[in-house]
Design a protein around this motif. Sequence first.
Motif, PDB file in Angstrom:
ATOM      1  N   VAL A 234       0.790  -1.856   0.489  1.00 29.75           N
ATOM      2  CA  VAL A 234       0.180   0.000  -0.088  1.00 29.75           C
ATOM      3  C   VAL A 234       0.970   1.282  -0.058  1.00 29.75           C
ATOM      4  O   VAL A 234       2.191   1.709   0.634  1.00 29.75           O
ATOM      5  CB  VAL A 234      -1.065   0.232   1.587  1.00 29.75           C
ATOM      6  N   SER A 235       0.491   1.895  -1.057  1.00 31.87           N
ATOM      7  CA  SER A 235       1.203   3.229  -0.867  1.00 31.87           C
ATOM      8  C   SER A 235       0.897   4.895  -1.739  1.00 31.87           C
ATOM      9  O   SER A 235       0.079   4.190  -1.884  1.00 31.87           O
ATOM     10  CB  SER A 235       3.140   2.743  -1.824  1.00 31.87           C
ATOM     11  N   CYS A 265      -6.524   9.795   5.449  1.00 34.48           N
ATOM     12  CA  CYS A 265      -5.785   8.498   5.670  1.00 34.48           C
ATOM     13  C   CYS A 265      -5.073   7.774   6.738  1.00 34.48           C
ATOM     14  O   CYS A 265      -4.964   6.896   7.528  1.00 34.48           O
ATOM     15  CB  CYS A 265      -5.273   8.272   4.392  1.00 34.48           C
ATOM     16  N   CYS A 269      -6.267   4.701   9.859  1.00 34.80           N
ATOM     17  CA  CYS A 269      -5.280   3.137  10.496  1.00 34.80           C
ATOM     18  C   CYS A 269      -5.487   2.935  11.191  1.00 34.80           C
ATOM     19  O   CYS A 269      -5.369   4.098  12.474  1.00 34.80           O
ATOM     20  CB  CYS A 269      -3.912   4.612   9.902  1.00 34.80           C
ATOM     21  N   CYS A 283       3.344  -0.950   9.337  1.00 38.39           N
ATOM     22  CA  CYS A 283       1.566  -0.670   7.395  1.00 38.39           C
ATOM     23  C   CYS A 283       1.411  -1.984   7.928  1.00 38.39           C
ATOM     24  O   CYS A 283       2.094  -3.154   7.352  1.00 38.39           O
ATOM     25  CB  CYS A 283       2.011  -0.996   6.585  1.00 38.39           C
ATOM     26  N   GLY A 285      -0.667  -3.384   6.060  1.00 37.51           N
ATOM     27  CA  GLY A 285      -1.814  -3.488   4.884  1.00 37.51           C
ATOM     28  C   GLY A 285      -3.417  -3.403   4.421  1.00 37.51           C
ATOM     29  O   GLY A 285      -3.729  -4.180   3.239  1.00 37.51           O
ATOM     30  N   ALA A 287      -5.261  -1.590   3.968  1.00 40.05           N
ATOM     31  CA  ALA A 287      -6.119  -0.660   3.210  1.00 40.05           C
ATOM     32  C   ALA A 287      -7.169   0.218   2.943  1.00 40.05           C
ATOM     33  O   ALA A 287      -7.988   1.014   2.281  1.00 40.05           O
ATOM     34  CB  ALA A 287      -6.497  -1.248   1.638  1.00 40.05           C
ATOM     35  N   ILE A 290      -7.178   3.637   1.671  1.00 33.08           N
ATOM     36  CA  ILE A 290      -6.802   3.884   0.311  1.00 33.08           C
ATOM     37  C   ILE A 290      -8.239   3.855   0.383  1.00 33.08           C
ATOM     38  O   ILE A 290      -9.163   4.998  -0.400  1.00 33.08           O
ATOM     39  CB  ILE A 290      -7.298   2.117  -0.360  1.00 33.08           C
ATOM     40  N   ILE A 307      -3.801   6.898  -2.707  1.00 35.58           N
ATOM     41  CA  ILE A 307      -3.264   5.930  -2.477  1.00 35.58           C
ATOM     42  C   ILE A 307      -3.490   4.425  -2.658  1.00 35.58           C
ATOM     43  O   ILE A 307      -4.924   4.207  -3.391  1.00 35.58           O
ATOM     44  CB  ILE A 307      -3.763   5.856  -0.592  1.00 35.58           C
ATOM     45  N   TYR A 309      -2.848   0.033  -3.892  1.00 32.80           N
ATOM     46  CA  TYR A 309      -2.011  -1.279  -4.054  1.00 32.80           C
ATOM     47  C   TYR A 309      -0.941  -0.727  -5.229  1.00 32.80           C
ATOM     48  O   TYR A 309      -1.393  -0.937  -6.161  1.00 32.80           O
ATOM     49  CB  TYR A 309      -2.904  -2.077  -4.009  1.00 32.80           C
ATOM     50  N   HIS A 322      -1.776   3.512  -8.764  1.00 32.10           N
ATOM     51  CA  HIS A 322      -2.607   2.666  -9.217  1.00 32.10           C
ATOM     52  C   HIS A 322      -2.691   1.422 -10.094  1.00 32.10           C
ATOM     53  O   HIS A 322      -3.107   0.281 -10.885  1.00 32.10           O
ATOM     54  CB  HIS A 322      -4.454   2.646  -9.369  1.00 32.10           C
TER      55      HIS A 322
END
Length: 469
Positions: A234-235, A265, A269, A283, A285, A287, A290, A307, A309, A322
């Motif tokens: 996830v970035s 975001c 989290c 993290c 992951g 999402a 996202i 944001i 994957y 994306h």
Amino acid sequence: MIPITDVSPDEGDLYAARKKIQPRSIKGRFNNVRWAMVWITQIVFYGLAWLPWNDRQAVLFHLVERKFYIFGIVLWPQDVLFLALLLIISALGLFLVTAVAGRVWCGYACPQSVYTEIFMWIERHIEGDRSARMKLDAAPMSARKLGLRAAKFGAWGALALWTGFTFVGYFTPIRELASEIASWSLGPWEAFWMFFYAAFTYVFAGHMREQVCKYMCPYARFQGVMFDPDTLIVSYDANRGEPRGNKKKAREGQVVGDCVDCDWCVQVCPTGIDIRNGLQYECIGCALCIDACDQVMDKVGRPRGLIAYTTERTLLAKKPAHEGWREVMAHILRPRVILYTSLLAFIVSGFAWALFTRTPVKMNVLRDRATLAREVEGGKIENVYRLRIMNTSEIARRYVLEVEGLPGAAIADLREIEVEAAGSRDIAARVQVDADALQPGSHEIYFNLQAVDAPDVRVHEKTSFLQPR
Ligand code: SF4
Ligand code: SF4
């Protein structure tokens, strides 16, 4: 490179007090997937223990009987190899999934994430969403606060106890366990494990939450070695998002990226990190950032995927985040994925072959050391053996026992042996051989056990026959 910002505490400050995280709830595609996983895993966990199979529990690791029942399969302590192989298969499966899709296990299926999600759902429904909970935390103790806290802790406690009960129900028949609880006759070990597992669930999912992932989980620490530039992560797309700011409030000529710096975001989290600081070991992951950012992008009329994957290779190539999915598919056949897949396929095939071709009977043979080799009627030498016959099938069976390997060897009082389904039976077998036919000393001899109704169900065990000097 993926931008990485050092967010560790000041040098010299080795202890940082925990800041309580109160995540905001969020709807979206990935949240739906998370909840689908919560339902699937919990229906399986709470339901499977009650599923009957051939007049017994379908899945039961019966510690008292030392037998493991998994649907139609009955495993005995001698089958420990199968359990070891199952663990190896699970580990390799996890390695493969991590190499391809990063921390999806952590984000979607790990019991810590799943139970934390359930406990947070309870918390939200009793105390309200993020801002209401933060207000309640800051408020002085009052009758309302006390009532809300009591309701939350009570609901958590009830769920934790049910979880502990179900857990123990996989190791002792769950229906018997339920009646023992109803009649206040629960055994000490069952009570201990039930309360221990309940307390474990309560503390980990209710109070410790992200700290378990951050500080206690060993997998979180070493899974980085399975990552490569094509692993899904996830970035945040810094190329597109920076410089962050509000377009409407921007001065004329000021360049502003797509990130409106709304902090959503961060607020959603569950581990309380800011993904815009780059890839961080905290993290998991999940999402949820996202989902949050996609909603923000919808509102401000910008394309989703700020944001996403993605992969390190995608970010290095300055492609939109994306598009990471495409990179994953384009590089799916890479050495580590091929290695993990081949190993997994090899071990799974071996496991399946060994499981489905195994003989559903076992026999342990021990020469009775309490009874010496002795001379009996008719000039014969007799040795006595202790045999344990284990019927690992689900039907009662009769067997015929024979010996071979020495001339004229025979079992006195030869008879058929009946063993109940998934049961075992201990018998003594007296083997007699003509004294003149043997030299003094130890001789190899074989016991053959053959099911009466199934010619292919047979075992062959070697032992020794002693002829006294
Ligand atoms: S949710 Fe999206 S727009 Fe809002 S701060 Fe995070 S990255 Fe920026
Ligand atoms: S940064 Fe995003 S993906 Fe990572 S744990 Fe936080 S919400 Fe989940």
